[in-house]
Design an enzyme around this catalytic site. Structure first.
Site, short mmCIF file in Angstrom:
data_model
loop_
_atom_site.label_atom_id
_atom_site.label_comp_id
_atom_site.label_asym_id
_atom_site.label_seq_id
_atom_site.Cartn_x
_atom_site.Cartn_y
_atom_site.Cartn_z
N ASP A 133 0.84 -1.20 0.00
CA ASP A 133 0.00 0.00 0.00
C ASP A 133 0.88 1.25 0.00
O ASP A 133 2.01 1.20 0.48
CB ASP A 133 -0.85 0.07 1.27
CG ASP A 133 -1.70 -1.16 1.48
OD1 ASP A 133 -2.10 -1.77 0.47
OD2 ASP A 133 -1.94 -1.49 2.65
N1 URA Z 1 -0.87 -5.93 4.14
C1 URA Z 1 -1.36 -4.68 4.16
O1 URA Z 1 -2.36 -4.41 4.82
N2 URA Z 1 -0.75 -3.75 3.43
C2 URA Z 1 0.36 -3.97 2.69
O2 URA Z 1 0.90 -3.07 2.05
C3 URA Z 1 0.86 -5.28 2.68
C4 URA Z 1 0.23 -6.24 3.42
#
Ligand code: URA
Length: 264
Positions: free
Chosen positions: A108
């Site tokens: 993310d």
């Molecule tokens: N899990 C998440 O919530 N975000 C990420 O970026 C990777 C794994």
């Protein structure tokens, strides 16, 4: 020297691909552990790296010239795409422009930590394929203070999310409100959704391991090429095993140095 038509000696190619010294590579061939295009290969065999498929112990070896593999420590605020319609900085802006690479999976925008980028399509496919389930380890700083044993158990055993129950995870709480979570699924915002589901929304999320790769020395925003030995460990992890060598870059690698995998 071999001409292009004759190809490259198999042991030379294996050594270049991080399988060990030429002598070690010869041992692998003599031991019947190496196949070319699915057939057992003998000593003295020559191969064409562009077209021949080489495997050791059944695990494909990336031998095509021009492949690059980078490990990036993604900072928060950078998006995991090749180009962002909103004009935000992307992970590919942080690594060399040529040859063009793509991220392996995604983090993310607000997640930090280790991300692979490569032009190795076959390895990408195997690393991201749910069947192989390569482990990813995260440090999550969560809201709401110390998790109770029942909350930790839910995270470990499986949490009901809107896209189904999560697979069993390894979860430790090294400090109150700080979780070390290891998962092998790759669902969208999975760690954040798991933590929210047990009442502890994530405040900060950092990925600290991808399969066998860690690198606590890599600063946020910095990247480095993987060593040939690291690429091999990834290939093995993508084939099913998922060795965790413990902390430190290139820890536990034998027979290969930290040479980059960029073309010679
Ligand atoms: N899990 C998440 O919530 N975000 C990420 O970026 C990777 C794994």
């Amino acid at each position: 020297m071999s001409s292009a038509d004759e190809g490259v000696r198999l042991q030379k190619l294996l050594a270049r691909a991080g399988l060990g010294s030429r002598r070690v590579s010869e041992g692998l061939i003599a031991g019947g552990r190496v196949t070319v295009n699915g057939q057992p290969a003998g000593l003295g065999r020559r191969v064409h790296p562009d077209s021949d498929r080489v495997a050791v112990d059944g695990v494909p070896v990336s031998v095509r010239p021009g492949l690059v593999h980078y490990l990036l420590n993604k900072p928060a605020g950078v998006v995991t795409t090749a180009s962002d319609p909103e004009g935000r900085p992307t992970v590919v802006d942080l690594v060399p422009a040529e040859p063009r690479v793509h991220p392996v999976g995604r983090l993310d925008a607000d997640t930090e930590g280790l991300l692979l980028l490569t032009n190795d399509g076959e390895l990408t496919h195997r690393l991201t394929h749910p069947r192989f389930g390569v482990e990813k380890e995260y440090l999550a700083h969560v809201d709401g203070g110390t998790l109770r044993p029942a909350e930790l158990r839910r995270l470990r055993e499986g949490v009901a999310l809107d896209d189904g129950i999560t697979a069993p995870a390894r979860v430790a709480q090294p400090q109150p409100g700080m979780l070390r979570i290891t998962i092998h699924e790759g669902r969208n915002r999975q760690v954040r959704r798991m933590c929210s589901a047990v009442g502890h929304p994530v405040l900060r999320l950092v990925r600290v391991r991808v399969g066998p790769l860690r690198d606590p020395t890599l600063a946020p925003g910095r990247w480095r090429p993987l060593t040939t030995a690291e690429v091999r460990r990834l290939e093995v992890a993508a084939a099913g095993a998922d060795p965790d060598p413990g902390p430190g870059p290139a820890a536990g690698t034998a027979g290969a140095g930290r040479s980059p995998t960029s073309p010679e």
